[in-house]
Write an enzyme that holds these catalytic residues in place. Sequence first.
Site, PDB file in Angstrom:
ATOM      1  N   TYR A 161       8.455 -10.219  -3.949  1.00  0.00           N
ATOM      2  CA  TYR A 161       8.398  -9.094  -3.012  1.00  0.00           C
ATOM      3  C   TYR A 161       7.030  -9.056  -2.324  1.00  0.00           C
ATOM      4  CZ  TYR A 161       8.473  -4.326  -1.207  1.00  0.00           C
ATOM      5  OH  TYR A 161       8.400  -3.220  -0.393  1.00  0.00           O
ATOM      6  N   SER A 176       4.121  -3.092   3.180  1.00  0.00           N
ATOM      7  CA  SER A 176       3.951  -2.453   1.869  1.00  0.00           C
ATOM      8  C   SER A 176       2.540  -2.706   1.376  1.00  0.00           C
ATOM      9  CB  SER A 176       4.950  -3.036   0.863  1.00  0.00           C
ATOM     10  OG  SER A 176       4.680  -2.599  -0.449  1.00  0.00           O
TER      11      SER A 176
END
Length: 241
Positions: A150, A137
């Site tokens: 995250y 990501s």
Amino acid sequence: MTYETVDLSGKVAVITGASSGIGESLARLLHAHGVKLGLLSRSGKDLGLDGSLVRAGDVGDRATVEAFVADTAAEFGRIDIAVANAGVGSYGQFLDVPTAHEDEMIRTNVQGTINLYHAAVPHIVAAGGGDLVTVASEAGRRGLPGEAVYSASKFAQIGLTRALDNELREKGVRATNIAPGGVWTHFAIDDHRGRTDGSEQLQGMMRPDDIAELIYFVLTRPRHFRILETALRPMTEAQWG
């Protein structure tokens, strides 16, 4: 001058998080190009891709992943590609994210990637080389507000994949990080994870097929070079940092 890309027909790929989103799109694309597939997801959803091996399981459990990879290798005789796609997220201020969500992000995003590569790398080396592809990501390239744990899990994925590139290059194994920004899937929508279906935040995001096509591009590049990392963002998403 003819540019020779890699023909994936007959290759064998294992994909985690394969029942929906990016994993499903990639599975369908690779199947259309003749790739034999081992597909692992929590649900074990059968995508109807003839000849594929489908298993249900938690990528955070090493024994489950090892059995899945071993079954795939036994079914098809080899493994050439491993795609660590399974992932979970939870968004909110650091002190407000439930501990259970933090634990799941580390277990799925970090330990799940480690488990897949632990199981798959010996088979890929034995096959004479191949590809590891980590669906990480943009959050793993920058520390983003509201995404602390995250981001940490995605930084870990990127670091692992970069290290494996250094370790495995001479054995013919390419290791690539795919680092997308926002992708419109059901990721992080359920269980109060910071997104809601139909929210304005989701409008303009990339689609799973966009990421699947990029992974296909990476896998079909000539084997005399490797792509270490690709970062991509929707046009509606501002630059961070």
